[in-house]
Enzyme design. Structure first.
Site, PDB file in Angstrom:
ATOM      1  N   GLU A 108      29.192  79.384  24.446  1.00  0.00           N
ATOM      2  CA  GLU A 108      27.838  79.122  24.199  1.00  0.00           C
ATOM      3  C   GLU A 108      27.761  78.509  22.672  1.00  0.00           C
ATOM      4  O   GLU A 108      27.140  77.717  22.235  1.00  0.00           O
ATOM      5  CB  GLU A 108      26.533  80.504  24.054  1.00  0.00           C
TER       6      GLU A 108
ATOM      7  N   ASN B 202      27.016  74.850  21.479  1.00  0.00           N
ATOM      8  CA  ASN B 202      25.911  74.344  20.695  1.00  0.00           C
ATOM      9  C   ASN B 202      26.570  73.408  19.865  1.00  0.00           C
ATOM     10  O   ASN B 202      25.959  72.466  19.240  1.00  0.00           O
ATOM     11  CB  ASN B 202      25.521  75.764  19.901  1.00  0.00           C
TER      12      ASN B 202
ATOM     13  N   ARG C 286      17.943  71.457  28.805  1.00  0.00           N
ATOM     14  CA  ARG C 286      18.359  72.587  28.006  1.00  0.00           C
ATOM     15  C   ARG C 286      17.263  73.656  27.982  1.00  0.00           C
ATOM     16  O   ARG C 286      16.293  73.587  27.604  1.00  0.00           O
ATOM     17  CB  ARG C 286      18.563  72.492  26.494  1.00  0.00           C
TER      18      ARG C 286
END
Length: 130
Positions: A33, A37, A92
């Protein structure tokens, strides 16, 4: 490819402390994650450097940091809210920080607009079974 490499590197590093399979999975997910990002938000369609660092402590704590030199986050508190996303048209879900936080004992996010962001995840692993 780099996201997969980062999650594998973090898992291999943590493996020296003999974590459970669940703990390894949690670490891999949190790192994934954080790196995603960086790729999607910090560099938004460009190429940039992502730095992964990890430390292990004698109390079985692992601290993993993922940093970029991208666009930075204007409002970290807002960005950490569940379902918040700056890219709603790209499917998203805005759960990256929430996922990282759920798999960490402590999550810190520092960022400077135009300078980059650093996410540090700290997790104390359970005692190994003998």
């Amino acid at each position: 490819a780099n996201e997969g490499f980062a999650r594998s590197a973090a898992a291999c590093f943590a493996a020296q402390l003999d974590p459970t399979l669940e703990e390894i999975g949690d670490i891999k997910t949190a790192v994934s994650e954080a790196v995603t990002n960086c790729i999607v938000h910090a560099y938004a369609g460009t190429v940039g450097t992502i730095t992964l660092s990890a430390r292990a402590y004698s109390d079985r704590t692992v601290k993993i940091s993922v940093a970029d030199k991208g666009c930075g986050i204007d409002d970290v508190a807002k960005a950490r809210q569940p379902l918040y996303t700056t890219l709603p048209d790209e499917d998203r879900c805005g759960m990256g920080f929430s996922i990282m936080e759920s798999f960490s004992d402590r999550l810190t996010v520092t960022s400077r607009t135009g300078k980059g962001t650093k996410v540090t995840m700290t997790r104390r692993l359970s005692s190994p079974t003998t």
